[in-house]
Design a protein around this motif. Structure first.
Motif, PDB file in Angstrom:
ATOM      1  N   VAL A 283      -2.077  -6.489 -18.725  1.00 18.78           N
ATOM      2  CA  VAL A 283      -2.287  -5.976 -17.511  1.00 18.78           C
ATOM      3  C   VAL A 283      -3.008  -4.904 -16.630  1.00 18.78           C
ATOM      4  CG1 VAL A 283      -2.489  -6.829 -14.786  1.00 18.78           C
ATOM      5  CG2 VAL A 283      -0.779  -8.285 -17.217  1.00 18.78           C
ATOM      6  N   VAL A 284      -4.249  -4.578 -16.220  1.00 16.70           N
ATOM      7  CA  VAL A 284      -4.845  -3.562 -15.656  1.00 16.70           C
ATOM      8  C   VAL A 284      -4.252  -3.681 -13.996  1.00 16.70           C
ATOM      9  CG1 VAL A 284      -6.378  -1.612 -15.934  1.00 16.70           C
ATOM     10  CG2 VAL A 284      -5.118  -3.394 -17.617  1.00 16.70           C
ATOM     11  N   LEU A 285      -3.998  -2.194 -13.575  1.00 12.85           N
ATOM     12  CA  LEU A 285      -4.551  -2.764 -12.205  1.00 12.85           C
ATOM     13  C   LEU A 285      -4.179  -1.670 -11.836  1.00 12.85           C
ATOM     14  CD1 LEU A 285      -1.421  -5.234 -11.450  1.00 12.85           C
ATOM     15  CD2 LEU A 285      -3.671  -5.695 -11.044  1.00 12.85           C
ATOM     16  N   PRO A 286      -4.614  -0.314 -10.367  1.00 13.29           N
ATOM     17  CA  PRO A 286      -5.023   0.468  -9.907  1.00 13.29           C
ATOM     18  C   PRO A 286      -3.509   0.870  -9.237  1.00 13.29           C
ATOM     19  CG  PRO A 286      -5.972  -0.937  -8.280  1.00 13.29           C
ATOM     20  CD  PRO A 286      -6.146  -1.899  -9.402  1.00 13.29           C
ATOM     21  N   GLU A 287      -3.055   1.699 -10.014  1.00 12.72           N
ATOM     22  CA  GLU A 287      -1.800   2.402  -9.625  1.00 12.72           C
ATOM     23  C   GLU A 287      -2.053   2.467  -7.923  1.00 12.72           C
ATOM     24  OE1 GLU A 287       1.153   5.714 -10.863  1.00 12.72           O
ATOM     25  OE2 GLU A 287      -0.884   6.201 -10.222  1.00 12.72           O
ATOM     26  N   VAL A 288      -2.684   2.750  -7.101  1.00 10.38           N
ATOM     27  CA  VAL A 288      -2.920   2.862  -5.773  1.00 10.38           C
ATOM     28  C   VAL A 288      -2.480   1.598  -4.682  1.00 10.38           C
ATOM     29  CG1 VAL A 288      -4.695   4.596  -5.743  1.00 10.38           C
ATOM     30  CG2 VAL A 288      -5.158   2.978  -4.956  1.00 10.38           C
ATOM     31  N   MET A 289      -2.658   0.823  -5.487  1.00 11.20           N
ATOM     32  CA  MET A 289      -2.662  -0.330  -4.821  1.00 11.20           C
ATOM     33  C   MET A 289      -0.612  -0.374  -4.137  1.00 11.20           C
ATOM     34  SD  MET A 289      -3.686  -3.364  -7.121  1.00 11.20           S
ATOM     35  CE  MET A 289      -2.217  -5.060  -6.334  1.00 11.20           C
ATOM     36  N   PRO A 290      -0.240  -0.688  -3.248  1.00  8.10           N
ATOM     37  CA  PRO A 290       1.155  -0.831  -2.527  1.00  8.10           C
ATOM     38  C   PRO A 290       1.764  -1.836  -3.719  1.00  8.10           C
ATOM     39  CG  PRO A 290      -0.118  -0.838  -0.509  1.00  8.10           C
ATOM     40  CD  PRO A 290      -1.108  -1.103  -2.135  1.00  8.10           C
ATOM     41  N   LYS A 291       3.439  -1.387  -3.668  1.00  6.07           N
ATOM     42  CA  LYS A 291       3.999  -2.842  -3.921  1.00  6.07           C
ATOM     43  C   LYS A 291       4.253  -4.212  -3.944  1.00  6.07           C
ATOM     44  CE  LYS A 291       9.242  -4.025  -5.705  1.00  6.07           C
ATOM     45  NZ  LYS A 291       8.755  -5.324  -5.168  1.00  6.07           N
ATOM     46  N   GLU A 292       4.030  -4.477  -2.216  1.00  3.10           N
ATOM     47  CA  GLU A 292       3.617  -6.028  -2.458  1.00  3.10           C
ATOM     48  C   GLU A 292       2.593  -6.262  -3.058  1.00  3.10           C
ATOM     49  OE1 GLU A 292       3.813  -8.578   2.097  1.00  3.10           O
ATOM     50  OE2 GLU A 292       3.330  -6.326   2.082  1.00  3.10           O
ATOM     51  N   ALA A 293       1.346  -5.982  -2.615  1.00  8.70           N
ATOM     52  CA  ALA A 293       0.369  -6.190  -3.703  1.00  8.70           C
ATOM     53  C   ALA A 293       0.162  -6.827  -5.042  1.00  8.70           C
ATOM     54  CB  ALA A 293      -0.980  -5.066  -3.051  1.00  8.70           C
ATOM     55  N   ASP A 295       3.123  -7.073  -6.887  1.00 12.50           N
ATOM     56  CA  ASP A 295       3.541  -8.201  -6.623  1.00 12.50           C
ATOM     57  C   ASP A 295       2.954  -8.952  -6.268  1.00 12.50           C
ATOM     58  OD1 ASP A 295       6.539  -7.095  -7.521  1.00 12.50           O
ATOM     59  OD2 ASP A 295       6.998  -7.067  -4.968  1.00 12.50           O
ATOM     60  N   ASN A 296       2.267  -9.365  -5.918  1.00 16.72           N
ATOM     61  CA  ASN A 296       1.144 -10.439  -5.570  1.00 16.72           C
ATOM     62  C   ASN A 296      -0.041 -10.607  -6.025  1.00 16.72           C
ATOM     63  OD1 ASN A 296       2.678 -11.435  -2.414  1.00 16.72           O
ATOM     64  ND2 ASN A 296       0.862  -9.954  -1.571  1.00 16.72           N
ATOM     65  N   THR A 297       0.104  -9.915  -6.694  1.00 16.22           N
ATOM     66  CA  THR A 297      -1.469  -9.867  -8.371  1.00 16.22           C
ATOM     67  C   THR A 297      -0.259 -10.508  -8.963  1.00 16.22           C
ATOM     68  OG1 THR A 297      -2.466  -7.985  -7.200  1.00 16.22           O
ATOM     69  CG2 THR A 297      -2.864  -9.247  -9.276  1.00 16.22           C
ATOM     70  N   VAL A 302      -0.989 -13.128 -13.409  1.00 17.35           N
ATOM     71  CA  VAL A 302       0.359 -13.076 -14.798  1.00 17.35           C
ATOM     72  C   VAL A 302       0.646 -14.817 -14.745  1.00 17.35           C
ATOM     73  CG1 VAL A 302       2.705 -12.382 -15.685  1.00 17.35           C
ATOM     74  CG2 VAL A 302       0.549 -10.685 -15.207  1.00 17.35           C
ATOM     75  N   SER A 303       0.528 -15.131 -13.465  1.00 15.62           N
ATOM     76  CA  SER A 303       1.176 -17.133 -13.560  1.00 15.62           C
ATOM     77  C   SER A 303      -0.093 -17.272 -14.115  1.00 15.62           C
ATOM     78  CB  SER A 303       0.930 -17.399 -12.836  1.00 15.62           C
ATOM     79  OG  SER A 303       0.267 -17.062 -11.335  1.00 15.62           O
ATOM     80  N   HIS A 304      -1.468 -17.220 -13.979  1.00 13.14           N
ATOM     81  CA  HIS A 304      -2.561 -17.147 -14.833  1.00 13.14           C
ATOM     82  C   HIS A 304      -2.165 -17.156 -16.328  1.00 13.14           C
ATOM     83  CE1 HIS A 304      -7.044 -18.195 -14.859  1.00 13.14           C
ATOM     84  NE2 HIS A 304      -7.392 -17.707 -16.125  1.00 13.14           N
ATOM     85  N   GLU A 305      -2.143 -16.179 -16.577  1.00 14.54           N
ATOM     86  CA  GLU A 305      -1.862 -15.563 -18.039  1.00 14.54           C
ATOM     87  C   GLU A 305      -0.743 -16.472 -18.562  1.00 14.54           C
ATOM     88  OE1 GLU A 305      -5.442 -15.068 -19.145  1.00 14.54           O
ATOM     89  OE2 GLU A 305      -5.942 -14.126 -17.350  1.00 14.54           O
ATOM     90  N   PHE A 306      -0.290 -16.679 -18.098  1.00 12.66           N
ATOM     91  CA  PHE A 306       1.261 -17.434 -18.619  1.00 12.66           C
ATOM     92  C   PHE A 306       0.904 -19.090 -18.603  1.00 12.66           C
ATOM     93  CE2 PHE A 306       5.460 -20.160 -18.569  1.00 12.66           C
ATOM     94  CZ  PHE A 306       5.412 -19.336 -19.313  1.00 12.66           C
ATOM     95  N   PHE A 307       0.065 -19.515 -17.892  1.00 15.23           N
ATOM     96  CA  PHE A 307      -0.894 -20.881 -17.627  1.00 15.23           C
ATOM     97  C   PHE A 307      -1.315 -20.925 -18.849  1.00 15.23           C
ATOM     98  CE2 PHE A 307       0.649 -21.615 -13.243  1.00 15.23           C
ATOM     99  CZ  PHE A 307       1.584 -21.797 -13.787  1.00 15.23           C
ATOM    100  N   HIS A 308      -1.790 -19.763 -19.618  1.00 11.07           N
ATOM    101  CA  HIS A 308      -2.659 -20.001 -20.970  1.00 11.07           C
ATOM    102  C   HIS A 308      -2.543 -20.829 -22.648  1.00 11.07           C
ATOM    103  CE1 HIS A 308      -6.615 -19.349 -19.247  1.00 11.07           C
ATOM    104  NE2 HIS A 308      -6.645 -18.127 -18.875  1.00 11.07           N
ATOM    105  N   THR A 309      -1.085 -20.105 -21.640  1.00  9.21           N
ATOM    106  CA  THR A 309       0.179 -20.229 -22.890  1.00  9.21           C
ATOM    107  C   THR A 309      -0.074 -22.188 -23.616  1.00  9.21           C
ATOM    108  OG1 THR A 309       1.816 -20.938 -22.027  1.00  9.21           O
ATOM    109  CG2 THR A 309       1.162 -19.118 -22.891  1.00  9.21           C
ATOM    110  N   VAL A 310      -0.421 -22.546 -22.410  1.00 16.08           N
ATOM    111  CA  VAL A 310      -1.224 -24.428 -22.504  1.00 16.08           C
ATOM    112  C   VAL A 310      -2.286 -24.414 -22.851  1.00 16.08           C
ATOM    113  CG1 VAL A 310      -0.441 -26.344 -20.771  1.00 16.08           C
ATOM    114  CG2 VAL A 310       1.163 -24.733 -20.620  1.00 16.08           C
ATOM    115  N   ASN A 311      -2.858 -24.645 -21.741  1.00 22.84           N
ATOM    116  CA  ASN A 311      -4.550 -25.094 -22.143  1.00 22.84           C
ATOM    117  C   ASN A 311      -5.701 -22.822 -22.175  1.00 22.84           C
ATOM    118  OD1 ASN A 311      -7.109 -25.763 -22.287  1.00 22.84           O
ATOM    119  ND2 ASN A 311      -6.315 -27.323 -21.091  1.00 22.84           N
TER     120      ASN A 311
END
Length: 618
Positions: A283-293, A295-297, A302-311
């Motif tokens: 995963v690559v994200l900008p460090e300037v993002m607030p923590k809440e952002a 977490d939401n990302t 990451v959930s998208h990538e984990f669902f790829h374990t199925v398909n």
């Protein structure tokens, strides 16, 4: 008895290693941001060989030519004599009469440093790229470091990482070496090599169990702004919800997340997001993002990538199962691999209570609006099959918009047909049970398989009309079935450089707006000769200031149709950044917005179907 079994195990391990390709990556003696790699081979049987680096890898859907980051390559026989070779292209080397080939050595440059120099190549998407910063971070997407000999992809690899003693490697692989200066991993074949990214840095990681699965999260934060522990609570909540949503579709016992936060004095990467693997994601994200952002990302991406374990990682066509790294053949079914996975990444959040139904509908509404920036009549199967070439590759991002919406409509169609008993998730579960990680389906037979597992011939009609056909998807028709109205209205005319302003990024180094390579240019941008790789520094002398970005955007909204406009840009010319002005008359985009909302008085049938759809309950 135990001692004998152990001895036999040691002998078997020795035998396996003797027949494996020993690949050593040296992270200790790094010079000029280049890493030395050596590959030692078992005795060769073939006289003529071809040695490849990947042209592309699964999950990226772009030609990246990882061999262009290699230099100083040398081939040796078993007596240490250097062999002659022919460089066929960026990725391929040909050797004649190479029965004695014993060793290959070369240096690897990283791709992150190239991201702001697109004069020769399209930048590699950061999560599938590589970063080499001595003493700081090594992002090892293995396909960027390790090659293979044609027809030897099934030979095991022994991967040895020589590392600084104070560095830790975040990976799903199991280290078989107790030494502080080396990590040793055994991989079954080249496909497993490319499926196993690693991130080496000073230790900042957490391990925990969630939903019966062991997780490791490693974080690289260049300024020290964040620690891995900062994201544990949100990540744990997300994983528990995902595992519950998937049920028996997910069999993962472990999963690794490598979170690279871009910032500080490091390379200015632009490709934020993630890349999936069977047991991990980078995963690559900008460090300037607030923590809440962040977490939401993480919840969304990451959930998208984990669902790829199925398909498609465990349910896929032959094109993916027998992936050709040198001459890739694409599947027709990005609508399912990426679109269906993106739908899952949103659906699980409403069904597991992470968001409410209004938030879920808002997300779907945004996807409907964003999909209008693309060709709504281009058959998704055709686009998918040809996604590496024009004009289809410019439509790729629509897999996350229309692709997800196709899965949504098919979900509603199935629930309507089955009186709420079956949905898209049930169809994918049945498909995964019918096939699986080691049993691919035939690409052109998928729709027949979907009819078989669902029992509904109407699924084929949906597929032929909206996925393989050129008919725009009737979102109003399907959403009405679940008690949702769509109102059409003309949007306020928009002045911007790309069709979807939400895809705009910011380059901190240049204080400029930057755009994703897959973004569609607006009519105005095309009219003034703007290129998607250009960066916007100013409009009519008003410079971009991220701290006052709303003032900048407010000015763009005052621009009238036909008004003279001067755009100051930064353009890459032969590797040099050139500042220039582009002038033209403003063209304001008008769009028809389709705004969905829940009906005030849905019928009992609509309300029942809506409840089943949004809760996943029968």
């Amino acid at each position: 008895m135990r001692k004998t079994v152990l001895s036999l195990g040691i002998f078997a391990s020795f035998l396996a290693n003797a027949q494996s390709i020993k690949t050593t990556i040296d992270l200790v003696n790094v010079k000029d941001d280049k890493v030395a790699v050596t590959m030692d081979f078992p005795k060769m049987k073939s006289g003529d060989i071809k040695f490849h680096f990947p042209k592309t890898v699964p999950g990226t859907y772009s030609i990246d030519d990882y061999g262009r980051f290699i230099e100083g390559i040398k081939f040796y026989d078993n007596k240490g004599k250097e062999l002659t070779y022919t460089k066929v292209n960026d990725n391929t080397y040909s050797l004649k009469n190479a029965q004695g080939l014993s060793k290959i050595s070369y240096l690897v440059n990283d791709s992150f440093d190239e991201e702001n120099d697109t004069s020769k190549h399209k930048a590699v998407f950061s999560p599938s790229g590589t970063d080499i910063e001595a003493g700081k971070i090594y992002m090892i997407n293995t396909h960027g470091f390790i090659g293979y000999i044609e027809n030897m992809q099934d030979v095991p690899y022994q991967l040895v990482i020589q590392k600084p003693t104070d560095f830790y490697g975040t990976t799903a692989l199991v280290d078989q070496d107790k030494s502080e200066s080396t990590d040793t991993y055994t991989l079954a074949n080249y496909a497993k090599v490319t499926d196993s990214p690693l991130m080496y840095t000073k230790p900042d990681y957490i391990t925990f169990n969630a939903g019966g699965m062991d997780l490791v999260l490693g974080v690289y934060s260049p300024t020290g702004k964040y620690k891995a522990a900062d994201f544990k609570e949100n990540l744990e909540k997300m994983v528990v919800a995902q595992k519950k949503f998937l049920g028996d579709m997910n069999t993962n016992k472990k999963y690794a997340i490598m979170l690279y936060l871009s910032g500080g004095d490091g390379p200015r990467v632009k490709g934020f997001g993630a890349l999936e693997h069977h047991e991990s994601t980078s995963v690559v994200l900008p460090e300037v993002m607030p923590k809440e952002a962040i977490d939401n990302t993480i919840t969304d991406v990451v959930s998208h990538e984990f669902f790829h374990t199925v398909n498609p990682l465990k349910t896929h066509s032959e094109e993916i199962h027998y992936f050709d790294y040198a001459d890739p053949k694409m599947s027709q079914h990005l609508w399912m691999y990426e679109g269906g996975t993106e739908y899952f990444a949103n659906l699980f959040q409403i069904q597991e209570g992470l968001i409410n139904k209004d938030q879920f509908l808002q997300r779907m509404a945004e996807k409907i609006a964003n999909s209008k920036s693309y060709d709504d009549t281009m058959p998704f199967t055709v686009m998918s099959k040809n996604v590496l070439v024009e004009p289809y590759k410019d439509q790729y991002r629509n897999v996350y918009e229309k692709g997800a919406l196709l899965a949504m409509c098919l979900d509603i169609e199935l629930r309507k047909l089955s009186n709420g008993e079956m949905g898209y998730r049930d169809m994918i579960r049945k498909l995964s049970q019918r096939f699986g990680e080691n049993k691919p389906f035939k690409d052109d037979k998928l729709i027949d398989e979907l009819v078989t597992v669902t029992g509904y011939p109407q699924v084929k009609d949906f597929y032929n009309q909206y996925i393989a056909g050129n008919q725009p998807t009737p979102y109003a028709k399907y959403l009405s079935m679940v008690g949702i109205d769509i109102k059409k209205q003309e949007s306020q005319p928009v002045f911007w450089f790309i069709k979807d302003p939400n895809q705009t990024g910011f380059d901190e180094k240049n204080n400029a707006f930057a755009f994703d390579d897959h973004s569609a240019l607006s009519p105005f941008a095309k009219s003034i000769g703007f290129k998607i790789t250009d960066q916007v520094l100013a409009i009519d002398g008003k410079t971009v200031d991220i701290k006052k970005v709303q003032d900048f955007i407010a000015y763009t909204r005052t621009i009238k149709d036909g008004q003279d406009v001067t755009v100051t840009i930064l353009r890459d010319n032969a590797g040099k950044k050139e500042k220039m002005n582009l002038k033209g008359k403003a063209i304001l985009d008008k769009m028809i917005l389709e705004t969905p909302s829940f009906k005030a008085n849905p019928t009992p049938e609509e309300l029942k179907l809506q409840t089943q759809w949004l809760t996943g309950k029968k």
